[in-house]
Design a protein around this motif. Structure first.
Motif, PDB file in Angstrom:
ATOM      1  N   UNK A   1      12.099  66.537  40.039  1.00 23.80           N
ATOM      2  CA  UNK A   1      12.456  67.346  40.777  1.00 23.80           C
ATOM      3  C   UNK A   1      13.978  67.551  41.124  1.00 23.80           C
ATOM      4  N   UNK A   2      14.667  66.596  40.927  1.00 26.97           N
ATOM      5  CA  UNK A   2      16.075  66.156  41.129  1.00 26.97           C
ATOM      6  C   UNK A   2      17.006  66.904  39.875  1.00 26.97           C
ATOM      7  N   UNK A   3      18.191  67.359  40.419  1.00 23.25           N
ATOM      8  CA  UNK A   3      18.957  67.807  39.350  1.00 23.25           C
ATOM      9  C   UNK A   3      19.685  67.031  38.943  1.00 23.25           C
ATOM     10  N   UNK A   4      19.464  66.614  37.605  1.00 20.05           N
ATOM     11  CA  UNK A   4      20.500  65.397  36.797  1.00 20.05           C
ATOM     12  C   UNK A   4      21.841  65.715  36.883  1.00 20.05           C
ATOM     13  N   UNK A   5      22.396  66.804  37.229  1.00 26.06           N
ATOM     14  CA  UNK A   5      23.726  66.822  37.503  1.00 26.06           C
ATOM     15  C   UNK A   5      24.437  66.046  38.550  1.00 26.06           C
TER      16      UNK A   5
ATOM     17  N   UNK B   1      24.911  58.020  36.374  1.00 26.32           N
ATOM     18  CA  UNK B   1      24.298  57.380  34.866  1.00 26.32           C
ATOM     19  C   UNK B   1      24.253  56.100  35.226  1.00 26.32           C
ATOM     20  N   UNK B   2      24.890  55.322  36.100  1.00 18.52           N
ATOM     21  CA  UNK B   2      24.884  53.945  36.265  1.00 18.52           C
ATOM     22  C   UNK B   2      23.604  53.384  37.041  1.00 18.52           C
ATOM     23  N   UNK B   3      22.877  54.550  37.724  1.00 19.48           N
ATOM     24  CA  UNK B   3      21.580  54.379  38.172  1.00 19.48           C
ATOM     25  C   UNK B   3      20.370  54.190  37.446  1.00 19.48           C
ATOM     26  N   UNK B   4      20.712  54.720  36.146  1.00 24.94           N
ATOM     27  CA  UNK B   4      19.389  54.859  35.238  1.00 24.94           C
ATOM     28  C   UNK B   4      18.761  53.488  34.859  1.00 24.94           C
ATOM     29  N   UNK B   5      19.674  52.301  34.686  1.00 22.55           N
ATOM     30  CA  UNK B   5      18.902  51.171  34.371  1.00 22.55           C
ATOM     31  C   UNK B   5      18.071  50.704  35.554  1.00 22.55           C
TER      32      UNK B   5
END
Length: 85
Positions: free
Chosen positions: A47-51, A55-59
């Motif tokens: 549901x979040x806007x990936x904009x 990027x550092x939160x992905x791992x």
């Protein structure tokens, strides 16, 4: 060899274990908690806007999802084995 306490694959040095003598209802409840938490996190991410995402939160997110689903699957497998016996 003690087989009552089976280490979780997601746990380093066998710190977290599954009590294979726990009732299958308790095992299923624990599995459901973890799988529901992973599902809720995935729904939030969907549901979040990936904009807005960093990027550092992905791992960290991937690691949390891995831990929750791996533990949930192991708990389900233990409950399944218990019911079969």
């Amino acid at each position: 060899m003690n087989t009552r306490y089976r280490p979780l694959k997601s746990s380093d040095n066998a710190v977290l274990v599954i009590d294979t003598d726990a009732s299958h209802i308790d095992l299923l409840d624990a599995a459901q908690q973890r799988i529901r938490a992973a599902s809720d996190l995935l729904e939030t991410l969907y549901c979040l806007c990936f904009k807005q995402a960093d990027v550092k939160d992905i791992p960290s997110i991937v690691n949390a999802l891995y831990l929750l689903t791996q533990d949930g699957c192991e708990l389900l497998e233990t409950a399944k084995q218990q019911i079969a016996n």
